[in-house]
Design a protein around this motif. Structure first.
Motif, mmCIF file in Angstrom:
data_model
loop_
_atom_site.group_PDB
_atom_site.id
_atom_site.type_symbol
_atom_site.label_atom_id
_atom_site.label_comp_id
_atom_site.label_asym_id
_atom_site.label_seq_id
_atom_site.Cartn_x
_atom_site.Cartn_y
_atom_site.Cartn_z
ATOM 1 N N GLU A 9 -29.296 8.498 -58.187
ATOM 2 C CA GLU A 9 -28.345 7.420 -58.504
ATOM 3 C C GLU A 9 -27.650 6.928 -57.237
ATOM 4 N N SER A 204 -21.128 -0.667 -63.559
ATOM 5 C CA SER A 204 -22.318 -0.059 -62.942
ATOM 6 C C SER A 204 -22.943 0.977 -63.871
ATOM 7 N N LYS A 207 -24.746 -0.756 -66.778
ATOM 8 C CA LYS A 207 -26.008 -1.388 -66.378
ATOM 9 C C LYS A 207 -27.105 -0.336 -66.215
ATOM 10 N N ARG A 208 -26.763 0.805 -65.636
ATOM 11 C CA ARG A 208 -27.783 1.823 -65.409
ATOM 12 C C ARG A 208 -28.246 2.457 -66.714
ATOM 13 N N ASP A 212 -31.968 1.916 -67.971
ATOM 14 C CA ASP A 212 -32.885 3.046 -68.172
ATOM 15 C C ASP A 212 -33.441 3.048 -69.591
ATOM 16 N N MET A 235 -25.741 11.675 -64.359
ATOM 17 C CA MET A 235 -25.256 10.302 -64.227
ATOM 18 C C MET A 235 -23.741 10.303 -64.061
ATOM 19 N N TYR B 90 -38.007 2.922 -60.655
ATOM 20 C CA TYR B 90 -36.823 2.234 -60.139
ATOM 21 C C TYR B 90 -37.285 1.254 -59.060
#
Lengths: 384, 308
Positions: A9, A204, A207-208, A212, A235, B90
């Motif tokens: 991350e 943030s 969004k992640r 995912d 995370m 990613y």
């Protein structure tokens, strides 16, 4: 496994320049902007034009005293330009105009009960700018009146002691600052925008997590050794550390650039940690709760902007209506800002911010509980 | 005796009122390439997700390497590589960083991970692009990294869910070669696709599913023999009609020529050759056509796979 997820991350965040802008660039920009605006407003003088039609030592001395006491910068204009100046005010291009009429010195010296009038032309919306100036003028008028009474009493044969007794005010005001002397606009702005932008980390996170989920990454990772809880904790850890770095950078910036007095560093560190846990805890909860990016952004904007206003991050809570002040107690921003100011302004230590820490911890715990409860559903929709 | 790597027994799964899988069963032999063929929405991806441990079946059992997948947990995961249909990488990270992450998630020891990443990148033909961000890759290259991510822990079974969707012929050939190499190395491959020619090119065994049900299964040759019909193809100069043969059905036009389905292709071939010679017709192409999976699917469902 948890650390590996966090490491990935951090790598991703380093590649995403936008994140730096949101988490560091924007708050620094806000601190500099608002620090400058309010700093200038409180420390520098406003220029006010005047026309001295008396042209006497008394009028000159009076104007100098007005300038010194008000902090306003007075700008001389000729009487021929009077109408232009008045027109400017009428058109909203000027703020005010002070006119010392002819005969000012004579009126001051004579004091025959027919006072001469100074004229203060002003623009309708200039109340807040002119009020302090007007107060200085009235104060000076009172001073002249006292001098006049003093002279009259002296002429009637009153002793100096008797005159002082008569002229003495029935009460005086002693200004005693009880909670530190370091308050300035920076002690409002730096912690204020630090707290405000901590909650932007939610964007943030959102969004992640959703990214995912949408890309199938969450599902794919389930086919590896990684446990679902490792994913959640990894995370969380990554954003917790990012938030800690963000707070450290912003407070250090305030300290180095604006000489912000941080107070008890241990207390600040504990507070920053708890604030980061709280912000990321809420971030996890929102990420697990929402079904789409848009829904999440709406939630986040409401929380960050609404919380900033209600929590007193932009201006002190005391300036808000009583009801709003009560509501502000339900925002994490209020408690974080209060704790920062308790440490920085009032010099309290860890024991003095226990209540704030407790509230932040409770909100963080609620966020984490919601996230854990909703995590199964999040995974189900990610795998479906 | 041949060992089975996967044994699926009476697997059923529904989403609300929609029955995605209806008691399907099949076995995958160790070291084979097994094709799971069916149109979109047939239940292939649901089957793949259940086998990869991503979804739970409503009923039925799945065993891998002789163990129930639910109970076995990491013991199965350590030997299984899953390549999902979507490209799950990613984009902003490099190929190396993506593979490092997946390697760590598969529990590959950090001491050997770097070497292993080099090996799999070599395997997928992208060793020279290791440090480039995925976002700079073509669709085919992304697919190859997507597969590489499932190879890092040296799995004994690889489940590939439509790994060649939307890629260029070069990448497709590369992936085919890679699958053949893996198979030669003893890796069992479960390959899901709706491209029949891929199954024909790669697989030893197959199961055809439609509407969540198995409609045919077995060895590829056996399925083709059992369900496919042989035919003779004839193409004449200038697109002329072929001479009719007494006792045979009417040929169907296919491309520039004509196709006549028959159970005795050699006889038809011979009759057509003689008839053309007698009529002085110029033959461009005359051959026995091997049955195809497309024909099998058509004969079983009454529709072509691509219609679905």
């Amino acid at each position: 496994m948890i650390l590996n997820i966090a490491k990935k991350e951090w790598k991703l965040l380093l590649k995403e320049k936008g994140t730096f802008f949101w988490l560091l660039g924007m708050p620094i920009m806000f601190i500099v902007l608002f620090g400058s605006v309010f700093g200038i407003a409180s420390s520098s003088s406003v220029t006010l034009p005047y026309i001295d039609m008396d042209h006497t030592p008394t009028s000159q001395s009076f104007l100098k005293t007005v300038g010194d006491k008000s902090g306003y910068k007075l700008e001389a204009h000729q009487s021929e330009g009077m109408q232009d100046q008045i027109d400017k005010i009428r058109d909203g291009k000027g703020t005010a105009l002070l006119i010392i009429p002819q005969g000012f010195e004579q009126s001051v010296k004579k004091g025959d009960g027919n006072p001469i009038s100074l004229e203060l032309y002003r623009e309708a919306t200039s109340d807040s700018v002119i009020a302090p100036f007007r107060a200085v003028l009235e104060n000076l008028a009172n001073g002249y009146r006292e001098t006049k009474i003093n002279n009259a009493l002296a002429e009637s044969g009153q002793t100096k002691e008797a005159r002082e007794q008569v002229l003495a005010a029935p009460f005086t005001i002693k200004d005693r600052m009880e909670n530190g002397s370091g308050y300035n606009v920076i002690t409002q702005v730096v912690p204020g925008y630090t707290v405000m932008f901590v909650f932007f980390v939610i964007i943030s996170m959102l969004k992640r997590f959703l990214g995912d989920k949408e890309s199938g990454m969450t599902a794919r990772l389930r086919s590896t050794r990684m446990s679902p809880m490792s994913y959640l904790l990894g995370m969380w850890l990554s954003y917790l550390v990012i938030t800690l770095i963000q707070c450290t950078v912003l407070l250090t910036f305030g300290h180095l650039v604006y000489d912000l007095q941080l107070g008890d560093l241990f207390a600040i560190c504990v507070l920053v940690f708890m604030l980061a846990v709280c912000g990321t805890g809420i971030g996890l909860a929102i990420s697990m709760l929402v079904r789409s990016d848009n829904q999440g952004m709406a939630f986040t904007q409401l929380l960050t902007m609404g919380g900033a206003v209600l929590g007193g991050l932009w201006f002190p809570v005391d300036l808000m209506p009583k009801t709003i002040q009560t509501i502000s107690h339900f925002t994490p921003q209020y408690w974080a800002q209060k704790a920062f100011q308790d440490i920085m302004l009032r010099g309290v230590h860890i024991s003095g911010i226990v209540n704030s820490l407790l509230v932040l911890a409770i909100i963080a715990a609620l966020g984490l509980i919601v996230a854990l409860v909703r995590y199964k559903r999040f995974l189900r929709t990610a795998l479906g | 005796m041949t060992k089975n790597t996967i044994e699926v027994n009476q697997l059923a799964k529904s989403y609300g009122s929609k029955q995605a899988l209806n008691n399907i069963s099949f076995k995958v032999r160790e070291g084979s390439c097994f094709g799971l063929l069916g149109p979109n929405g047939a239940g292939k991806s649901t089957t793949m997700k259940i086998l990869s441990g991503l979804l739970d079946a409503d009923t039925g059992t799945v065993s891998m390497f002789g163990q129930g997948i639910r109970k076995a947990g990491n013991a199965v995961k350590d030997r299984l590589g899953y390549v999902p249909q979507s490209i799950t990488l990613y984009e902003k990270l490099s190929a190396y960083d993506n593979l490092q992450f997946f390697g760590e998630m598969y529990g590959v020891q950090s001491a050997s991970l770097k070497r292993r990443i080099g090996e799999v990148l070599e395997q997928v033909g992208l060793a020279d692009r290791a440090k480039d961000a995925i976002t700079t890759f073509s669709g085919g290259m992304k697919r190859r990294v997507n597969i590489a991510a499932a190879l890092l822990h040296r799995p004994k079974l690889i489940i590939m869910d439509e790994p060649t969707v939307g890629i260029d012929p070069q990448s497709r050939n590369h992936i085919f070669e890679m699958i053949r190499t893996l198979k030669n190395d003893g890796v069992t491959i479960l390959y899901s696709t709706h491209y029949m020619e891929e199954v024909e090119a790669l697989c030893d065994d197959l199961t055809i599913i439609d509407h969540g049900q198995v409609i045919a299964q077995g060895e590829l040759i056996e399925v083709l023999d059992r369900f496919g019909t042989q035919a003779v193809y004839l193409e004449l100069q200038d697109g002329q009609r072929p001479p009719s043969l007494p006792g045979s059905g009417a040929p169907a036009q296919k491309g520039r020529g004509w196709l006549l389905e028959t159970t005795n292709p050699l006889s038809i071939l011979s009759q057509w050759a003689q008839a053309c010679q007698s009529a002085s017709l110029q033959v461009k192409q005359l051959e026995i056509v091997r049955p195809t999976l497309e024909a099998v699917f058509l004969s079983l469902t009454g529709t072509t796979l691509r219609d679905n």
